[in-house]
Design an enzyme around this catalytic site. Structure first.
Site, PDB file in Angstrom:
ATOM      1  N   HIS A   1       0.990  -1.242  -0.119  1.00 21.81           N
ATOM      2  CA  HIS A   1       0.048  -0.043  -0.012  1.00 21.81           C
ATOM      3  C   HIS A   1       0.707   1.119   0.012  1.00 21.81           C
ATOM      4  CE1 HIS A   1      -3.963   2.107   1.545  1.00 21.81           C
ATOM      5  NE2 HIS A   1      -2.715   3.235   1.187  1.00 21.81           N
TER       6      HIS A   1
ATOM      7  N   LYS B   1      -9.081  -0.661  -6.028  1.00 21.20           N
ATOM      8  CA  LYS B   1      -9.058   0.183  -4.856  1.00 21.20           C
ATOM      9  C   LYS B   1     -10.486   0.608  -4.676  1.00 21.20           C
ATOM     10  CE  LYS B   1      -7.984   1.855  -1.174  1.00 21.20           C
ATOM     11  NZ  LYS B   1      -6.421   2.806  -0.547  1.00 21.20           N
TER      12      LYS B   1
ATOM     13  N   HIS C   1      -4.680  -1.240   6.062  1.00 22.12           N
ATOM     14  CA  HIS C   1      -4.338  -0.114   7.023  1.00 22.12           C
ATOM     15  C   HIS C   1      -5.202  -0.357   8.126  1.00 22.12           C
ATOM     16  CE1 HIS C   1      -6.961   2.543   5.132  1.00 22.12           C
ATOM     17  NE2 HIS C   1      -6.221   2.931   4.060  1.00 22.12           N
TER      18      HIS C   1
ATOM     19  N   ASP D   1       1.246   2.648   3.731  1.00 20.99           N
ATOM     20  CA  ASP D   1       0.340   3.745   3.515  1.00 20.99           C
ATOM     21  C   ASP D   1       1.214   4.868   3.328  1.00 20.99           C
ATOM     22  OD1 ASP D   1      -1.845   5.286   2.871  1.00 20.99           O
ATOM     23  OD2 ASP D   1      -2.696   5.105   4.940  1.00 20.99           O
TER      24      ASP D   1
END
Length: 351
Positions: free
Chosen positions: A18, A104, A179, A252
């Protein structure tokens, strides 16, 4: 994994499942920070405008590869941004060609550049059914955006109201809960053995909501999903260090310039690409789980995405003196602050 001495740890080269690279001058500056340590990364498609077609994903991949320094090796794993107008045929063709590795899902308004996201999940059902048919993973930003839901409860409510019904309605759909930030997320993954995985960020293993707010607002700790209570951070650490193959690294890492972070309406995101592997070594050692780091960072993600592991390695070295990480990365758009864990770290990736 081989551990040559207590101070040296050699791992299969890790991947980041990610990652935000942005575009233009920002892409040029931050890409080497990831490519230095990581072999591949799932690239987030929330540009402006978003990456919604195969042609746009191919063009973005070309821009990423053009920005890669000639002495670095890195493979961007492309994704499409799911909208209510996504064409299942275009998506399937992009997947069949090897171009995209996931789609996504951003609920509309959930985070940075998510305005084009999904509001009516019934409208994307044909896309989800095609994804289940062809085995293409759905990467989920798991938060509801209803104004009456407290921001700290968004993830737990999303699991109950959206994720579980979607998965029940689409048998075989492969889902990555991205996440995760709560014990609720950890428990949901553990309760579902098939077709479900979760990424955990570096920063959510290190900070809780007190780090953002106590003693003054810390804008460089502000992220979405926002960090939660300490009990949730500890649940994430237990999951990451457990050896459970359903949990794997997705940083992330999200670069924003300092003026955009340190403003009256600061952007959400922590930039961790530069020092993630050293920070993870610290966390896993602290929890007595250095032997589980390679699984979390290098093996579990490829297994879920049905890709081979990288065939190269990196070596982490623990030093007596604290490692000096750069405070900022200079970009053509302005400085980007590197995530500061708030404690000395003695691990570094060997050059």
């Amino acid at each position: 994994m081989t551990q040559t001495t207590p101070q040296t740890l050699t791992l299969t080269r890790p991947d980041d499942w990610h990652l935000h690279l942005r575009d233009g001058a920002m892409l040029q500056a931050v890409l080497p920070e990831t490519a230095r340590h990581f072999g591949r990364a799932i690239i987030m498609p929330n540009l402006v405008p978003p990456v919604v077609t195969g042609a746009q994903a191919a063009a973005y991949r070309d821009r990423i590869l053009a920005a890669l320094p000639g002495d670095m090796s890195f493979e961007p794993l492309m994704t499409l941004y799911l909208t209510e107008d996504t064409d299942p045929g275009d998506m399937a063709a992009a997947h069949a060609s090897g171009l995209i590795k996931a789609v996504k899902l951003y609920p509309a308004g959930a985070t940075t550049n998510s305005a084009s996201g999904v509001r009516d999940f019934d409208k994307v059902r044909p896309v989800l059914e095609k994804m289940a048919e062809i085995g293409l993973p759905l990467c989920v930003h798991g938060e509801v955006t209803d104004s009456d839901i407290d921001i700290f409860d968004r993830e737990a409510v999303f699991i109950d109201r959206v994720l579980d019904p979607v998965r029940r309605a689409t048998p075989g759909l492969r889902v990555v809960m991205e996440h995760i930030t709560t014990a609720n997320g950890v428990d949901y993954v553990k309760a579902n053995a098939a077709n479900l995985g979760a990424t955990i960020t570096t920063h959510h293993l290190i900070i809780n909501r007190n780090h953002i707010l106590v003693g003054g607002i810390k804008p460089h700790y502000y992220c979405l999903p926002v960090a939660k209570r300490e009990e949730h951070r500890l649940a994430l650490r237990a999951a990451a260090t457990s050896g459970d193959a359903r949990f794997f690294l997705g940083t992330d890492s999200a670069p924003h310039t300092d003026p955009n972070k340190e403003s009256a309406c600061g952007c959400a995101g922590c930039f961790t690409a530069t020092n993630t592997m050293a920070l993870l070594a610290h966390v896993f050692e602290e929890d007595g789980a250095l032997d589980k780091l390679e699984g979390f960072a290098s093996k579990n993600g490829p297994a879920f995405y049905r890709l081979p592991e990288n065939d190269s390695t990196i070596t982490l070295v623990k030093q007596d003196a604290p490692t000096a990480f750069p405070e900022k990365i200079e970009t053509g758009e302005g400085p980007v602050t590197v995530f500061d864990p708030g404690f000395p770290v003695h691990w570094t990736v060997q050059a």
